[in-house]
Write an enzyme that holds these catalytic residues in place. Sequence first.
Site, PDB file in Angstrom:
ATOM      1  N   HIS A 156       0.833  -1.211   0.000  1.00  0.00           N
ATOM      2  CA  HIS A 156       0.000   0.000   0.000  1.00  0.00           C
ATOM      3  C   HIS A 156       0.868   1.262   0.000  1.00  0.00           C
ATOM      4  O   HIS A 156       1.852   1.332   0.737  1.00  0.00           O
ATOM      5  CB  HIS A 156      -0.852   0.042   1.273  1.00  0.00           C
ATOM      6  CG  HIS A 156      -2.068  -0.804   1.233  1.00  0.00           C
ATOM      7  ND1 HIS A 156      -2.035  -2.178   1.327  1.00  0.00           N
ATOM      8  CD2 HIS A 156      -3.391  -0.470   1.127  1.00  0.00           C
ATOM      9  CE1 HIS A 156      -3.280  -2.648   1.284  1.00  0.00           C
ATOM     10  NE2 HIS A 156      -4.119  -1.639   1.167  1.00  0.00           N
ATOM     11  N   ASN A 188       8.125  -4.088   3.605  1.00  0.00           N
ATOM     12  CA  ASN A 188       6.694  -3.766   3.698  1.00  0.00           C
ATOM     13  C   ASN A 188       6.105  -4.176   5.052  1.00  0.00           C
ATOM     14  O   ASN A 188       5.361  -3.408   5.661  1.00  0.00           O
ATOM     15  CB  ASN A 188       5.933  -4.456   2.556  1.00  0.00           C
ATOM     16  CG  ASN A 188       4.444  -4.164   2.557  1.00  0.00           C
ATOM     17  OD1 ASN A 188       4.024  -3.059   2.901  1.00  0.00           O
ATOM     18  ND2 ASN A 188       3.647  -5.145   2.172  1.00  0.00           N
TER      19      ASN A 188
END
EC number: 3.1.30.-
Lengths: 314, 314
Positions: A156, A188
């Site tokens: 994201h 991440n």
Amino acid sequence: MASLPRAAATAAIAVGSYIIGANYPSLHENLAPSFLKSAKMATAVVPADRHQIVGVEAPVKPTDPEPWTSPSRAGQIMRFGWPGFDNLRTYEDFVLSYDRRTKTAHWVIEHLTPDRMTYDPSVDRSKCAFRPDESIHEYFRSTNEDYFRSGYDRGHLAPAGNHRKTQNAIDQTFYLTNMSPQVGKGFNRDKWNDLEKHVRKLARKNINVYICTGPLYIPKKEADNNLYVKYKVIGPRQVAVPTHFFKVALVEYEKDKYSLDSYLLPNAVIPDETPISQFLVPLDEIERAAGFLIFDKVPKSQIKIINGKKLGFW
Amino acid sequence: MASLPRAAATAAIAVGSYIIGANYPSLHENLAPSFLKSAKMATAVVPADRHQIVGVEAPVKPTDPEPWTSPSRAGQIMRFGWPGFDNLRTYEDFVLSYDRRTKTAHWVIEHLTPDRMTYDPSVDRSKCAFRPDESIHEYFRSTNEDYFRSGYDRGHLAPAGNHRKTQNAIDQTFYLTNMSPQVGKGFNRDKWNDLEKHVRKLARKNINVYICTGPLYIPKKEADNNLYVKYKVIGPRQVAVPTHFFKVALVEYEKDKYSLDSYLLPNAVIPDETPISQFLVPLDEIERAAGFLIFDKVPKSQIKIINGKKLGFW
């Protein structure tokens, strides 16, 4: 989407036009970009049962999820300037510019406040699904297939955890336009996640936090002493794997007093013990590599702290 | 620049707005982008001696070089669609979209006709000088210094030889926005030049020729079986050296009948004996790599010949 920001009239005109321009291919192909549909609803195609009869209250529920009933927050989110106008998508709670060449975003901008950080218990992240944004022309749209077995996470840019005010807002963070191929373990799911949590902490304690996030493709010196940009591309659509990611947080900690933090992280495994402060860089380093200016409309005299350092009088 | 194209109202609004939007940083920095100055002249600051008194002819010379006296050709040039709206520059005889990340163009579009190919004897190419476009923010502006001793030519995208109608038109092809680092011997001065001459020949014999030219960064398979985009960057501004260049020519050979040729050439020494026809590729190969659509508004039923092959009925 439907309403234009009032504060920045010039930019607003540009944006409105760009949305028309940028989506022409989709219209041409007879696809139906969802926000253009809402734009139409807001202007012309208001359903008959919504028409107000003078003096009689129309039966509009305040929680009506139809986009045309709630004006866009784009004006608030984009308060300090648009880094660019290429393929804009103004989702419910963040604004994104899509790069059709790399098949991931140029940048994503969010606006967080203590109020917006309150968790709505009806919002359920497990109902969210990664999905392509059909409003992007199929030549340039990244898909789940591109990420499949690539070894990279669908990372994201605007984090899901920042947009829990409505189910629609969190859902929209799962559009693949908001994803970039990120190293999963060690990045991440670790250091990058730490940075996101740090920003949320700031957002709970300050008046306003504006965040600009995006991928970068930074050159590296090779044995021949020349600089080269080199990045992998994955999947049939050849989605670019960025070499780095940036996140710039503009924090209004007192009315009209701002601090600015600019982080630049390699898209790589980062040891857990590395403090995020080690990734602070001068903002212009990010801007030069990215090809756009970030928060360039914030009055310079109101920025009191940069990367943790208080500025003197000047 | 000063007036908006009438034929494409929607696009025109977008363009006008984008010019304002895209140049905000320059305004902000108190630079003076030349075309914004002309835009002002066209609307508000018409010099007093230009004001027409009803019934009395104003002393406007037909060859007046002031931009506001001659409307922009952008509507004509861009007849078949805008590939994008990122940092547009509408020069006198071509339209360009600038990529601030790579510090060279996304694309350049030209419109040639037999009439426009006539040489004006007063036009002098030797008076032209390579120069930066000061309307680009200094972070993102390529300069002569970037090319100095790089080993690469400052290769024209819109060729000087296509724009000899006025001194101003040919001068503007020397803006560094219109340059990309090109291999000199064996490419810019040879095969790429052959292609430019071929297009000029087409332009002398046909009703209208539209040309879209630009750089590409095409991935290559490496030993690990993955695809990588890799390109050199040169100079202090890190101007990208494209791996390839494309040129797409849309030729109106009879009224409303078009042929379309799409060339893709590597930015490398190409043997003299290689015919340019060997570089013809399907248009969508270029579009997918570039991240935009080219001449997407030309009615498909009017394209009769693609890459030299006549299409059957369908």
